[in-house]
Design a protein around this motif. Sequence first.
Motif, PDB file in Angstrom:
ATOM      1  N   PRO A   1     -19.143  78.777  14.458  1.00 14.41           N
ATOM      2  CA  PRO A   1     -18.952  78.246  13.107  1.00 14.41           C
ATOM      3  C   PRO A   1     -17.618  78.629  12.502  1.00 14.41           C
ATOM      4  N   ALA A   2     -17.110  79.777  12.861  1.00 11.10           N
ATOM      5  CA  ALA A   2     -15.840  80.214  12.278  1.00 11.10           C
ATOM      6  C   ALA A   2     -14.724  79.241  12.648  1.00 11.10           C
TER       7      ALA A   2
ATOM      8  N   LEU B   1     -15.134  76.103  13.599  1.00  9.16           N
ATOM      9  CA  LEU B   1     -15.438  74.842  12.965  1.00  9.16           C
ATOM     10  C   LEU B   1     -14.928  74.860  11.525  1.00  9.16           C
ATOM     11  N   ARG B   2     -15.196  75.962  10.876  1.00  5.22           N
ATOM     12  CA  ARG B   2     -14.785  76.070   9.483  1.00  5.22           C
ATOM     13  C   ARG B   2     -13.283  76.049   9.340  1.00  5.22           C
TER      14      ARG B   2
ATOM     15  N   VAL C   1     -11.191  74.614  11.282  1.00  5.95           N
ATOM     16  CA  VAL C   1     -10.731  73.246  11.494  1.00  5.95           C
ATOM     17  C   VAL C   1     -10.995  72.405  10.245  1.00  5.95           C
ATOM     18  N   LEU C   2     -12.160  72.616   9.659  1.00  5.93           N
ATOM     19  CA  LEU C   2     -12.510  71.876   8.454  1.00  5.93           C
ATOM     20  C   LEU C   2     -11.517  72.172   7.335  1.00  5.93           C
TER      21      LEU C   2
ATOM     22  N   SER D   1      -8.376  70.405   7.891  1.00  5.54           N
ATOM     23  CA  SER D   1      -8.388  68.968   7.666  1.00  5.54           C
ATOM     24  C   SER D   1      -8.503  68.654   6.190  1.00  5.54           C
TER      25      SER D   1
ATOM     26  N   LEU E   1     -19.595  76.281   2.289  1.00  5.94           N
ATOM     27  CA  LEU E   1     -19.154  76.507   3.658  1.00  5.94           C
ATOM     28  C   LEU E   1     -19.752  77.784   4.229  1.00  5.94           C
TER      29      LEU E   1
ATOM     30  N   ALA F   1     -23.191  76.863   5.123  1.00  6.70           N
ATOM     31  CA  ALA F   1     -23.212  75.899   6.220  1.00  6.70           C
ATOM     32  C   ALA F   1     -22.853  76.554   7.542  1.00  6.70           C
ATOM     33  N   GLN F   2     -22.206  77.707   7.453  1.00  8.60           N
ATOM     34  CA  GLN F   2     -21.807  78.406   8.663  1.00  8.60           C
ATOM     35  C   GLN F   2     -23.025  78.663   9.548  1.00  8.60           C
ATOM     36  N   GLY F   3     -24.175  78.775   8.901  1.00  2.00           N
ATOM     37  CA  GLY F   3     -25.402  79.000   9.660  1.00  2.00           C
ATOM     38  C   GLY F   3     -25.928  77.732  10.315  1.00  2.00           C
TER      39      GLY F   3
ATOM     40  N   PRO G   1     -24.339  74.672  12.090  1.00  3.36           N
ATOM     41  CA  PRO G   1     -23.165  73.957  12.617  1.00  3.36           C
ATOM     42  C   PRO G   1     -23.276  72.452  12.481  1.00  3.36           C
TER      43      PRO G   1
ATOM     44  N   LEU H   1     -22.005  71.532   9.132  1.00  2.87           N
ATOM     45  CA  LEU H   1     -20.575  71.770   9.076  1.00  2.87           C
ATOM     46  C   LEU H   1     -19.851  70.641   9.789  1.00  2.87           C
TER      47      LEU H   1
ATOM     48  N   LEU I   1     -17.208  67.917   8.417  1.00  2.00           N
ATOM     49  CA  LEU I   1     -15.901  67.782   9.049  1.00  2.00           C
ATOM     50  C   LEU I   1     -15.634  66.332   9.412  1.00  2.00           C
TER      51      LEU I   1
ATOM     52  N   SER J   1     -14.748  64.397   6.421  1.00  2.00           N
ATOM     53  CA  SER J   1     -13.430  64.632   5.850  1.00  2.00           C
ATOM     54  C   SER J   1     -12.350  64.066   6.756  1.00  2.00           C
ATOM     55  N   LEU J   2     -12.617  64.021   8.061  1.00  2.00           N
ATOM     56  CA  LEU J   2     -11.646  63.375   8.938  1.00  2.00           C
ATOM     57  C   LEU J   2     -11.601  61.879   8.636  1.00  2.00           C
TER      58      LEU J   2
ATOM     59  N   LEU K   1      -9.636  61.453   5.571  1.00  2.00           N
ATOM     60  CA  LEU K   1      -8.220  61.598   5.888  1.00  2.00           C
ATOM     61  C   LEU K   1      -7.691  60.302   6.474  1.00  2.00           C
TER      62      LEU K   1
END
Lengths: 218, 218
Positions: free
Chosen positions: A103-104, A106-107, A109-110, A113, B96, B99-101, B103, B106, B110, B113-114, B117
Amino acid sequence: MADGLCALGRTAALVRGEELAPDPGSDRLVWLASGAAKLVARPPASNLAAPPPGGQVLAFHFAGDLVSVLRQKDGDFRLVALTACDLVIFPSDAFLDAAQGDPAVLRSVLTRSLQALHRSRTRMMQLGHKSAAARIADFLVSMAERLAGCTTGTCAFALPMSRRDIGDSLGLTIETVSRQLTELREAGLVETEGRSGVSLTDVGALARIAGRTGEPKN
Amino acid sequence: MADGLCALGRTAALVRGEELAPDPGSDRLVWLASGAAKLVARPPASNLAAPPPGGQVLAFHFAGDLVSVLRQKDGDFRLVALTACDLVIFPSDAFLDAAQGDPAVLRSVLTRSLQALHRSRTRMMQLGHKSAAARIADFLVSMAERLAGCTTGTCAFALPMSRRDIGDSLGLTIETVSRQLTELREAGLVETEGRSGVSLTDVGALARIAGRTGEPKN
DNA sequence: CGATCAATTGACTTAGCTCAAAGCATGTGG
DNA sequence: CCACATGCTTTGAGCTAAGTCAATTGATCG
């Protein structure tokens, strides 16, 4: 970044002007280890030579940036090297699958972005409502920050991209770019050395111009 | 979305024209449950009434969208309701962390948001290199898709935003917006009903205009 | 039904694009 | 190491799309 992830990556090196081989199969995340590159959107491949060689420049990227190169129906995004580049290429899907375990990552990267989105929106604002002078000033300030880590006062650096690239990224013609630079030079805010060298004598003043030169249009 | 996350969210309702109370403390993620809203960037709060009331429109959002409302040094982003809205507000950090818990969540954020973008970059391309006619056509096509789920043929819907909002989001003046609509109306591609009603008689044709009316400038 | 504000339309101005012609870097071959 | 050639960059002149200013029409709402 976790080592496990790096196993997924393919490394590559590009020389000046070379283009990252497009992969119609999947979206990709590209880590720019060194060098400078431009992200261009190539139009629907319709007309063969009508648009400027290379198409519209969406963004410039430098060492350390993580770029997402999307593939889309209507002609995709392409990454073109401005200087020699080293990069690591991840297939987007696989990367995310793997990152799901961490998750770290992933975060991180989030977060990146979201930052990119923010930059893109800010840029959008520029393109929509700013005068040519404001766009150029903003471009210079932004490059000073990204290339020379300079955010105020005086600084000098070399621009890795041509006037055409600058124009394409700002929605201006090369002639307008040139004329605006001349004007800034005459105003004593910028000095140029050869094709790529620039030195800004007052980043703050440029930032002010970038902020609201044309004065609130619309 | 996992229920656990919802506990973090604060719900709110806005009436037409109301603005989401700014929170200088943290960035936020806002889920738009119903209604329509615009994301505007307010300039550095310098001049009191110089810029157009409301500032630059960065994006329009509709029911189902997840919006990231960033706070930045120089005057922040604000979410303003175009119609009555229901929304759920998450502090970005806390969201976040939680959400880390998970994936999967998350990753979904992501991906969103991509996409955002990507939309933003595509839009940037529009703003940089397209004529007024192309921008309006693109706007109409895009609204047809998002508001009426219509991507070809004929369709009618109501625009929740004013001409000024449209202009602000496209980098055009309200006069130009109006003139372009008139032209499309005379070309038989658009019909208008009152202030907000529009019906597109040929979405495909509009898409074509959006693609390359001014023909490759720059 | 009238007041008010958004939208439209018109006349004029201007920033930036287009077309065209030099000027200079940069790099290549003698 | 210098001369030359190529193509990026600068500069100039004129044109056009879009902005500005201003007045009218029309829609919405109290």
